[in-house]
Scaffold this motif. Structure first.
Motif, PDB file in Angstrom:
ATOM      1  N   HIS A  17       5.075  -5.492  -3.254  1.00 33.32           N
ATOM      2  CA  HIS A  17       5.010  -4.163  -3.862  1.00 33.32           C
ATOM      3  C   HIS A  17       6.411  -3.559  -3.810  1.00 33.32           C
ATOM      4  N   ALA A  18       6.957  -3.229  -4.967  1.00 37.16           N
ATOM      5  CA  ALA A  18       8.320  -2.700  -5.004  1.00 37.16           C
ATOM      6  C   ALA A  18       8.380  -1.412  -5.812  1.00 37.16           C
ATOM      7  N   LEU A  19       9.080  -0.443  -5.246  1.00 35.28           N
ATOM      8  CA  LEU A  19       9.397   0.782  -5.975  1.00 35.28           C
ATOM      9  C   LEU A  19      10.884   0.710  -6.290  1.00 35.28           C
ATOM     10  N   TYR A  20      11.195   0.534  -7.558  1.00 34.53           N
ATOM     11  CA  TYR A  20      12.585   0.432  -8.006  1.00 34.53           C
ATOM     12  C   TYR A  20      13.125   1.817  -8.352  1.00 34.53           C
ATOM     13  N   ASP A  21      14.453   1.929  -8.361  1.00 35.53           N
ATOM     14  CA  ASP A  21      15.150   3.162  -8.745  1.00 35.53           C
ATOM     15  C   ASP A  21      14.733   4.332  -7.854  1.00 35.53           C
ATOM     16  N   MET A  22      14.538   4.026  -6.581  1.00 30.84           N
ATOM     17  CA  MET A  22      14.023   4.971  -5.587  1.00 30.84           C
ATOM     18  C   MET A  22      14.742   6.324  -5.578  1.00 30.84           C
ATOM     19  N   ASN A  23      16.035   6.299  -5.770  1.00 26.24           N
ATOM     20  CA  ASN A  23      16.819   7.528  -5.656  1.00 26.24           C
ATOM     21  C   ASN A  23      16.658   8.465  -6.849  1.00 26.24           C
ATOM     22  N   ARG A  24      16.053   7.976  -7.937  1.00 20.98           N
ATOM     23  CA  ARG A  24      15.929   8.798  -9.130  1.00 20.98           C
ATOM     24  C   ARG A  24      14.494   9.004  -9.597  1.00 20.98           C
ATOM     25  N   VAL A  25      13.530   8.365  -8.961  1.00 20.46           N
ATOM     26  CA  VAL A  25      12.146   8.543  -9.406  1.00 20.46           C
ATOM     27  C   VAL A  25      11.630   9.920  -9.000  1.00 20.46           C
ATOM     28  N   THR A  26      10.587  10.340  -9.662  1.00 19.65           N
ATOM     29  CA  THR A  26      10.012  11.657  -9.379  1.00 19.65           C
ATOM     30  C   THR A  26       9.137  11.613  -8.128  1.00 19.65           C
ATOM     31  N   GLU A  27       8.831  12.799  -7.636  1.00 16.79           N
ATOM     32  CA  GLU A  27       7.909  12.906  -6.501  1.00 16.79           C
ATOM     33  C   GLU A  27       6.543  12.347  -6.889  1.00 16.79           C
ATOM     34  N   GLN A  28       6.151  12.546  -8.122  1.00 15.61           N
ATOM     35  CA  GLN A  28       4.874  12.021  -8.613  1.00 15.61           C
ATOM     36  C   GLN A  28       4.867  10.489  -8.561  1.00 15.61           C
ATOM     37  N   THR A  29       5.967   9.864  -8.932  1.00 17.75           N
ATOM     38  CA  THR A  29       6.064   8.394  -8.891  1.00 17.75           C
ATOM     39  C   THR A  29       6.004   7.892  -7.458  1.00 17.75           C
ATOM     40  N   ARG A  30       6.707   8.580  -6.556  1.00 23.62           N
ATOM     41  CA  ARG A  30       6.657   8.190  -5.138  1.00 23.62           C
ATOM     42  C   ARG A  30       5.241   8.344  -4.586  1.00 23.62           C
ATOM     43  N   SER A  31       4.582   9.429  -4.920  1.00 18.19           N
ATOM     44  CA  SER A  31       3.210   9.658  -4.444  1.00 18.19           C
ATOM     45  C   SER A  31       2.263   8.587  -4.971  1.00 18.19           C
ATOM     46  N   ALA A  32       2.432   8.218  -6.231  1.00 15.70           N
ATOM     47  CA  ALA A  32       1.576   7.181  -6.822  1.00 15.70           C
ATOM     48  C   ALA A  32       1.814   5.839  -6.132  1.00 15.70           C
ATOM     49  N   PHE A  33       3.062   5.543  -5.820  1.00 20.93           N
ATOM     50  CA  PHE A  33       3.375   4.287  -5.128  1.00 20.93           C
ATOM     51  C   PHE A  33       2.784   4.290  -3.720  1.00 20.93           C
ATOM     52  N   LEU A  34       2.909   5.399  -3.036  1.00 22.07           N
ATOM     53  CA  LEU A  34       2.347   5.539  -1.692  1.00 22.07           C
ATOM     54  C   LEU A  34       0.826   5.320  -1.723  1.00 22.07           C
ATOM     55  N   LYS A  35       0.179   5.886  -2.718  1.00 21.36           N
ATOM     56  CA  LYS A  35      -1.273   5.720  -2.865  1.00 21.36           C
ATOM     57  C   LYS A  35      -1.619   4.254  -3.142  1.00 21.36           C
ATOM     58  N   LYS A  36      -0.855   3.623  -4.022  1.00 19.21           N
ATOM     59  CA  LYS A  36      -1.077   2.204  -4.358  1.00 19.21           C
ATOM     60  C   LYS A  36      -0.948   1.335  -3.106  1.00 19.21           C
ATOM     61  N   VAL A  37       0.062   1.600  -2.293  1.00 12.89           N
ATOM     62  CA  VAL A  37       0.272   0.840  -1.061  1.00 12.89           C
ATOM     63  C   VAL A  37      -0.907   1.042  -0.110  1.00 12.89           C
ATOM     64  N   GLY A  38      -1.352   2.285   0.041  1.00  9.43           N
ATOM     65  CA  GLY A  38      -2.490   2.563   0.910  1.00  9.43           C
ATOM     66  C   GLY A  38      -3.743   1.828   0.461  1.00  9.43           C
ATOM     67  N   GLN A  39      -4.012   1.835  -0.830  1.00  7.36           N
ATOM     68  CA  GLN A  39      -5.174   1.136  -1.373  1.00  7.36           C
ATOM     69  C   GLN A  39      -5.057  -0.375  -1.162  1.00  7.36           C
ATOM     70  N   SER A  40      -3.854  -0.897  -1.326  1.00  7.26           N
ATOM     71  CA  SER A  40      -3.628  -2.325  -1.106  1.00  7.26           C
ATOM     72  C   SER A  40      -3.903  -2.710   0.353  1.00  7.26           C
ATOM     73  N   MET A  41      -3.487  -1.866   1.285  1.00  5.15           N
ATOM     74  CA  MET A  41      -3.712  -2.162   2.703  1.00  5.15           C
ATOM     75  C   MET A  41      -5.183  -2.007   3.090  1.00  5.15           C
ATOM     76  N   GLU A  42      -5.878  -1.066   2.455  1.00  7.63           N
ATOM     77  CA  GLU A  42      -7.310  -0.909   2.717  1.00  7.63           C
ATOM     78  C   GLU A  42      -8.092  -2.133   2.231  1.00  7.63           C
ATOM     79  N   ALA A  43      -7.561  -2.815   1.212  1.00 10.79           N
ATOM     80  CA  ALA A  43      -8.215  -4.003   0.674  1.00 10.79           C
ATOM     81  C   ALA A  43      -7.630  -5.301   1.231  1.00 10.79           C
ATOM     82  N   PHE A  44      -6.700  -5.212   2.141  1.00  9.96           N
ATOM     83  CA  PHE A  44      -5.963  -6.376   2.664  1.00  9.96           C
ATOM     84  C   PHE A  44      -6.888  -7.310   3.416  1.00  9.96           C
TER      85      PHE A  44
END
Length: 193
Positions: free
Chosen positions: A166-193
């Motif tokens: 799981h990679a979030l590219y362009d970290m320094n320029r993405v929006t807070e919404q993009t970071r939040s969506a990535f964080l949610k995706k990671v959490g869901q992935s770990m819940e299904a791990f």
């Protein structure tokens, strides 16, 4: 499963820290036994010493300086790595972990002068990374961190074990919404791990 989480970021207020916390939350919610290895907080020394290199192939002594980390790695059934990508590579502390802990007799064996992967206790691998650069920049330089995971680490763990990256590219320029969506995706992935 017993999951070893390797975390490699020095700043407790970073987005990587939030990802680390979400990984721990998701894995715990899924009922996994988690061994949280925060390399910076534990003061892991990434430097391979002269003595360690000289004794690298001596199976009687090569684990002496990192025995507790070897024990944790060998006790794990799955591995989750949370790390930033700096200069299109892993932080030195994580690279040093691979150099010092993925030893002969641990992640591979030498048989008739040939390497035989042996970290078969790891039945699942997931890596969560953040990149300062864009996906295109990473692609143009070959995305070495992704290849280390999908080729090198995959080669030493249990054959055909599932590997996710799981990679979030362009970290320094993405929006807070993009970071939040990535964080949610990671959490869901770990819940299904």
């Amino acid at each position: 499963m017993r999951v070893l989480v390797l975390y490699a970021h020095p700043v407790e207020t970073s987005f990587a820290s939030a990802l680390h916390a979400e990984v721990l939350r998701g894995l715990t919610a899924a009922g996994h036994e988690v061994d949280d290895c925060d390399l910076y907080a534990e003061g892991f020394d990434p430097r391979l010493t002269r003595e360690e290199r000289m004794g690298y192939h001596d199976l009687e002594t090569n684990q002496a300086g990192v025995a507790s980390y070897v024990d944790r790695l060998l006790a794990a059934e799955a591995l989750v790595i949370v790390t930033p990508v700096w200069n299109f590579g892993h932080p030195a502390i994580l690279k040093g972990f691979f150099d010092r802990v993925f030893l002969p007799g641990v992640s591979f064996k030498m048989v008739d002068g040939k390497v035989r992967p042996s970290l078969h206790n790891i039945r699942k691998l997931s890596v969560i990374s953040t990149y300062g650069g864009t996906w295109l920049r990473a692609f143009l330089v070959g995305d070495p961190p992704r290849k280390i995971v999908t080729r090198v680490l995959r080669a030493v763990i249990k054959p055909v074990a599932p590997v996710s990256y799981h990679a979030l590219y362009d970290m320094n320029r993405v929006t807070e919404q993009t970071r939040s969506a990535f964080l949610k995706k990671v959490g869901q992935s770990m819940e299904a791990f």
